[in-house]
Structure formats: C-alpha cells, structure tokens
Design a protein around this motif. Sequence first.
Motif, PDB file in Angstrom:
ATOM      1  N   PHE A   1       0.816  -1.236   0.119  1.00 23.79           N
ATOM      2  CA  PHE A   1       0.074  -0.083   0.168  1.00 23.79           C
ATOM      3  C   PHE A   1       0.871   1.243   0.152  1.00 23.79           C
ATOM      4  N   THR A   2       2.068   1.101  -0.414  1.00 25.16           N
ATOM      5  CA  THR A   2       2.904   2.125  -0.357  1.00 25.16           C
ATOM      6  C   THR A   2       2.466   3.441  -1.269  1.00 25.16           C
ATOM      7  N   GLY A   3       2.548   4.664  -0.530  1.00 19.38           N
ATOM      8  CA  GLY A   3       2.155   5.571  -1.352  1.00 19.38           C
ATOM      9  C   GLY A   3       0.650   6.309  -1.171  1.00 19.38           C
ATOM     10  N   SER A   4       0.020   5.450  -0.173  1.00 14.42           N
ATOM     11  CA  SER A   4      -1.312   5.688   0.256  1.00 14.42           C
ATOM     12  C   SER A   4      -1.350   6.845   1.084  1.00 14.42           C
ATOM     13  N   SER A   5      -2.503   7.508   1.129  1.00 14.62           N
ATOM     14  CA  SER A   5      -2.520   8.703   1.966  1.00 14.62           C
ATOM     15  C   SER A   5      -2.567   8.071   3.282  1.00 14.62           C
ATOM     16  N   THR A   6      -2.089   8.938   4.414  1.00 16.18           N
ATOM     17  CA  THR A   6      -1.926   8.516   5.723  1.00 16.18           C
ATOM     18  C   THR A   6      -2.795   9.869   6.352  1.00 16.18           C
ATOM     19  N   GLU A   7      -3.534  10.660   5.759  1.00 12.64           N
ATOM     20  CA  GLU A   7      -4.583  11.575   6.061  1.00 12.64           C
ATOM     21  C   GLU A   7      -5.383  11.972   5.071  1.00 12.64           C
ATOM     22  N   LEU A   8      -6.620  12.369   5.356  1.00 13.67           N
ATOM     23  CA  LEU A   8      -7.518  13.148   4.309  1.00 13.67           C
ATOM     24  C   LEU A   8      -7.372  14.467   4.570  1.00 13.67           C
TER      25      LEU A   8
ATOM     26  N   SER B   1      -8.120  -3.864  11.781  1.00  9.33           N
ATOM     27  CA  SER B   1      -6.797  -3.511  11.846  1.00  9.33           C
ATOM     28  C   SER B   1      -6.070  -4.339  11.100  1.00  9.33           C
ATOM     29  N   GLY B   2      -4.715  -4.055  11.010  1.00 15.07           N
ATOM     30  CA  GLY B   2      -3.712  -5.044  10.355  1.00 15.07           C
ATOM     31  C   GLY B   2      -3.930  -4.983   8.696  1.00 15.07           C
ATOM     32  N   ASN B   3      -2.949  -5.106   8.146  1.00 11.77           N
ATOM     33  CA  ASN B   3      -2.992  -5.090   6.432  1.00 11.77           C
ATOM     34  C   ASN B   3      -2.612  -6.818   5.997  1.00 11.77           C
ATOM     35  N   VAL B   4      -3.063  -7.172   5.048  1.00 12.44           N
ATOM     36  CA  VAL B   4      -2.630  -8.114   4.321  1.00 12.44           C
ATOM     37  C   VAL B   4      -1.775  -7.939   3.357  1.00 12.44           C
ATOM     38  N   LEU B   5      -0.551  -8.778   3.477  1.00 13.79           N
ATOM     39  CA  LEU B   5       0.532  -8.338   2.383  1.00 13.79           C
ATOM     40  C   LEU B   5       0.743  -9.270   1.505  1.00 13.79           C
TER      41      LEU B   5
ATOM     42  N   GLY C   1     -15.922  20.368   5.610  1.00 14.71           N
ATOM     43  CA  GLY C   1     -15.433  20.247   4.141  1.00 14.71           C
ATOM     44  C   GLY C   1     -15.506  18.792   3.583  1.00 14.71           C
ATOM     45  N   SER C   2     -15.494  18.632   2.402  1.00 21.09           N
ATOM     46  CA  SER C   2     -15.083  17.481   1.874  1.00 21.09           C
ATOM     47  C   SER C   2     -13.675  17.037   1.880  1.00 21.09           C
ATOM     48  N   TYR C   3     -13.319  16.020   2.522  1.00 21.64           N
ATOM     49  CA  TYR C   3     -12.261  15.548   2.642  1.00 21.64           C
ATOM     50  C   TYR C   3     -11.636  14.224   1.794  1.00 21.64           C
ATOM     51  N   SER C   4     -10.689  14.263   1.199  1.00 23.94           N
ATOM     52  CA  SER C   4     -10.182  13.080   0.357  1.00 23.94           C
ATOM     53  C   SER C   4      -9.008  12.643   0.509  1.00 23.94           C
ATOM     54  N   GLY C   5      -8.599  11.572   0.104  1.00 24.74           N
ATOM     55  CA  GLY C   5      -7.306  10.899  -0.053  1.00 24.74           C
ATOM     56  C   GLY C   5      -7.078   9.768  -1.248  1.00 24.74           C
ATOM     57  N   THR C   6      -6.187   9.151  -0.778  1.00 27.21           N
ATOM     58  CA  THR C   6      -5.621   8.056  -2.138  1.00 27.21           C
ATOM     59  C   THR C   6      -5.179   6.696  -1.448  1.00 27.21           C
ATOM     60  N   ILE C   7      -5.982   5.829  -1.825  1.00 32.84           N
ATOM     61  CA  ILE C   7      -5.297   4.335  -1.497  1.00 32.84           C
ATOM     62  C   ILE C   7      -4.583   3.924  -2.767  1.00 32.84           C
ATOM     63  N   ASN C   8      -3.353   3.500  -2.709  1.00 33.85           N
ATOM     64  CA  ASN C   8      -2.396   3.008  -3.760  1.00 33.85           C
ATOM     65  C   ASN C   8      -2.288   1.430  -3.462  1.00 33.85           C
ATOM     66  N   THR C   9      -2.628   0.630  -4.219  1.00 37.14           N
ATOM     67  CA  THR C   9      -2.575  -0.982  -4.010  1.00 37.14           C
ATOM     68  C   THR C   9      -1.531  -1.399  -5.190  1.00 37.14           C
TER      69      THR C   9
END
Lengths: 181, 154
Positions: free
Chosen positions: A108-115, A137-141, A168-176
């Motif tokens: 998930f490298t590069g995913s947002s850690t905040e919106l 919790s936890g991530n499958v690798l 506000g409308s908050y957004s971010g990115t999940i990079n898989t």
Amino acid sequence: MFTKSIAAQRSFKLSLLASIAVFGAVASAPAVSATANATASADVITPIAVTKAADLAFGKFAAGAGGSVTVNTGGVRSQSGVVGVGGTASTASFSITGEANATYAISFTGSSTELTSGANKMPLALFSDLTGAGATSGNVLTGQLSAGGTQVLYVGGTLTVAANQAGGSYSGTINTDVQYN
Amino acid sequence: VNLKAWLAVLLFAPGLGAGAPAAAKLALASTRPLVFGKFIASSGGTVIIAPNGGCTRGGNVVLLPSSTSSAGFLVTDKGSKNLALIVTLPSNTGVVLTSGANRMSLTGFSSDKGLTPILQNGSLALSIGATLNVGANQPRGKYTGSIPVTVDYQ
C-alpha cells in the motif's frame, strides 16, 4: 603339384588383398556419433492486474468534541465522539486478476495517511483483508489468486476527527500495488 | 591356405583398431533440462539462459521468481584419453517450444565447453544455453520442446 602350389599362393594373395580392402573400408567409415535430446520448457504467465471496484467512504458527520469514524472491511461503519453520522459508508475494494492459483505480494506504499480538504487534515489509518470479514486493523501483504485467477482485496479505514474539525469534503488516495512473488 | 590368411587378418584387425576412437562406445545422455522458468511476455523480448545457468532478459519480458537451468549432457566413452570431439548444437531455425498452437523459437545455442572439446578419461559434462524469443502478448501457457545435440569424434 608345382602348378597347384602357385595357384594356392595366388589365392592367398587375393584373399589378403580382399581382407585389407575390407578393413580399409571400415577404417574410413564415418566416425561414430551419439545424439541425445534435452527437454526444454518455459511458462508464460498472465500478467497480474489490479483495478478499483469501490471507494472507501466514511459518509457524513459532525466533529462534535472529536473522536473517530471506522469503516471495517465488511463495509460496516462505527464511530465514537462524532455526532450526526449519516450518508453512505463503503469499504474500498480492488479486483485482482492474473495467473490461476498464483501467489502475490500486496503493498500500500504511497497511500494517504490523512484525508485533506484544502489545508485541513484528518489522520487516516488503513487496514485490509481478502475476505471482507470485518477487520478493523492490520494489512494483508500476500494473496493467492483463485483457480479462476481472481481475488478481491478489501480496504477499510479509521479516521481520527479533531474537536471542531473544520467542515469540508475530505479526500485521499489508497494506492494498491500487487506483484507475483 | 585361404582359411589361414583370413584368420590372420581377423586377428590382426582389432590390433589396428586400437589407435582409433573406441568405436561404438561413444554415448551422450541428457542430464538436465533447459528451463526458462516463469515470465510475463508483455510486449515481448527474450529470455536468455547462459551455459552456467544464469538467467537474464531482454526487451520487455518480466521475469518472475522461479527456478531455471541450462541443459546438461554427459558424453562418455570407455576410458579413452584425449579424444577430440565435435559438438553439434541446433541451428537458429527449427527448434521451437510449443503450447498447443502457440510457439516460441530458440536461437543462440552455446556450450560451456565450446564446439570442439576434448574428451578426457572417458567422460565430459556439457552445459548448453540458449535464447528464447518471446512474442508480444505471447499467449500464456506451459511451453515445451526438445533440443537435439550430437557429438562426433573429429
């Protein structure tokens, strides 16, 4: 008698010549050779691919005194502290396709850690599974594609909301990222 | 008298033969398959297995973690010493790996002992590498083929 003897000698010479001729033929025959075959093989593999099937959505809420909102991998939302929760919540899902039964690594490298909403931010923690079973919790690798060469990755998250978090409308990115391993 | 002459020649012949290669005992056996392993074709390229077994790629092929190997052969004869051989590898046409109707060609065969090695003390191990030519979007599948190698005495 004498005549016979000469005849015998001639016969001997002829047979000797014949024998030498035969041997000569053997000696000049093609050299011996040997042939063997090795098997050769190669496996051409279907490329692995990942596409987004659904976005992660936390819906609407008011910050109140602050708290958190969580959407688990099964799409179920829960919250603490925040008030007026509504709107549609959903878990992010990704469709992964490739070679039947192949194993692969997930990152998930590069995913947002905040919106973010302009200059305003809310910390985001992501978690994931391959079953949509409601993990928080936890991530499958690592994963393994089905016999049909597919698998679905579910990603949920917990959003940390500050007291008086700006509207506000908050957004971010999940990079898989997926790679055969 | 004729009979004696033939007998003498027959006894003599094996003696003359001692200076020649040990006829009919030269043997070649496959000891290891040539394995290119797993890869994604993408827009095509090459997969190269060196005689030492090293695997490299060219073009846009993506190699995946998998085991690979060069082909192994063992030349044997009955203990003869220092006999010069000629190794004949496949040409750059004709050897293909197939998976159903799909094909990939093999080129650039090479031997770790060259093409004119010396057979010493009755045995010689050969390792053979080659280049696999992968087409753009080469269909997935397990491709197999056969690599003929011949050795002769010089």
